[in-house]
Write a protein that holds these residues in place. Structure first.
Motif, mmCIF file in Angstrom:
data_model
loop_
_atom_site.group_PDB
_atom_site.id
_atom_site.type_symbol
_atom_site.label_atom_id
_atom_site.label_comp_id
_atom_site.label_asym_id
_atom_site.label_seq_id
_atom_site.Cartn_x
_atom_site.Cartn_y
_atom_site.Cartn_z
ATOM 1 N N GLN A 8 0.807 -1.225 0.000
ATOM 2 C CA GLN A 8 0.000 0.000 0.000
ATOM 3 C C GLN A 8 0.845 1.282 0.000
ATOM 4 N N GLY A 9 1.868 1.299 -0.842
ATOM 5 C CA GLY A 9 2.691 2.491 -0.976
ATOM 6 C C GLY A 9 3.763 2.666 0.080
ATOM 7 N N GLU A 41 5.981 5.893 -0.076
ATOM 8 C CA GLU A 41 5.957 6.191 -1.504
ATOM 9 C C GLU A 41 4.543 6.543 -1.961
ATOM 10 N N GLY A 42 3.639 6.672 -1.000
ATOM 11 C CA GLY A 42 2.251 7.022 -1.305
ATOM 12 C C GLY A 42 2.052 8.522 -1.380
ATOM 13 N N GLU A 43 0.802 8.932 -1.501
ATOM 14 C CA GLU A 43 0.468 10.345 -1.669
ATOM 15 C C GLU A 43 -0.110 10.992 -0.414
ATOM 16 N N GLN A 44 -0.243 10.189 0.676
ATOM 17 C CA GLN A 44 -0.820 10.739 1.903
ATOM 18 C C GLN A 44 0.109 10.481 3.084
ATOM 19 N N GLU A 45 0.021 11.356 4.072
ATOM 20 C CA GLU A 45 0.758 11.195 5.318
ATOM 21 C C GLU A 45 0.258 9.945 6.034
ATOM 22 N N LEU A 77 5.118 9.772 8.603
ATOM 23 C CA LEU A 77 5.852 9.869 7.355
ATOM 24 C C LEU A 77 5.047 10.662 6.341
ATOM 25 N N LEU A 78 5.594 11.776 5.929
ATOM 26 C CA LEU A 78 4.983 12.551 4.857
ATOM 27 C C LEU A 78 5.219 11.828 3.537
ATOM 28 N N PRO A 79 4.466 12.133 2.490
ATOM 29 C CA PRO A 79 4.747 11.526 1.179
ATOM 30 C C PRO A 79 6.211 11.754 0.796
ATOM 31 N N GLY A 80 6.893 10.684 0.425
ATOM 32 C CA GLY A 80 8.307 10.764 0.083
ATOM 33 C C GLY A 80 9.227 10.668 1.287
ATOM 34 N N GLY A 81 8.668 10.705 2.501
ATOM 35 C CA GLY A 81 9.477 10.657 3.721
ATOM 36 C C GLY A 81 9.835 9.234 4.125
ATOM 37 N N SER A 82 10.823 9.133 4.997
ATOM 38 C CA SER A 82 11.234 7.810 5.476
ATOM 39 C C SER A 82 11.650 7.882 6.937
#
Length: 135
Positions: A8-9, A41-45, A77-82
């Motif tokens: 799921q992203g 890697e998803g679009e939502q926090e 985790l924000l979108p693109g965050g790790s």
């Protein structure tokens, strides 16, 4: 060796290692560390709420561990965050594996599970005799 899965992203990467310095082979104490990176890697926090581990020791001991977050944190985790962290487990034998999942919540509060790939725990026996003495 590293292991990876995506649910799921959310991508999970695991890199296990054997810690000779923290192990006591003569006493049957084999310490394995593992580095985990979780990437959104998803679009939502999303927020990591819980962990669930199944730990298998080839010596016959199996255990399960449930808890809030990872190493005392429940990272968002924000979108693109790790988020990366390191932890460890102790086995009574030189081989085993771990697998499990993290429970996350999206901005709507709905929870979902993210697979942690099964990863092997193996002591490198090149420098040891069976009884655990140095060659």
């Amino acid at each position: 060796m590293s292991y990876e899965s995506k649910t799921q992203g959310i991508r999970v990467r695991v890199r296990p290692d054997f810690s000779l310095a923290q192990s006591d082979i003569a006493e049957g104490r084999f310490v394995f560390t593992y580095q985990i990176e979780v990437q959104n890697e998803g679009e939502q926090e999303v927020q990591l709420l819980f962990r669930h581990w199944h730990i298998h020791d080839s010596g016959g001991d199996d255990s399960e561990v449930d808890g809030e977050g990872v190493v005392g944190e429940q990272p968002t985790l924000l979108p693109g965050g790790s988020h990366s962290y390191q932890s460890f487990c102790i086995l009574r034998s030189p081989m085993g594996f771990m697998e499990g999942h993290f429970t996350f919540a999206g901005p709507d509060g709905l929870e979902f599970d993210v697979e942690v790939p099964k990863f092997d725990l193996e002591a490198p026996w090149g420098g040891f005799k069976e009884e655990g003495e140095m060659n």
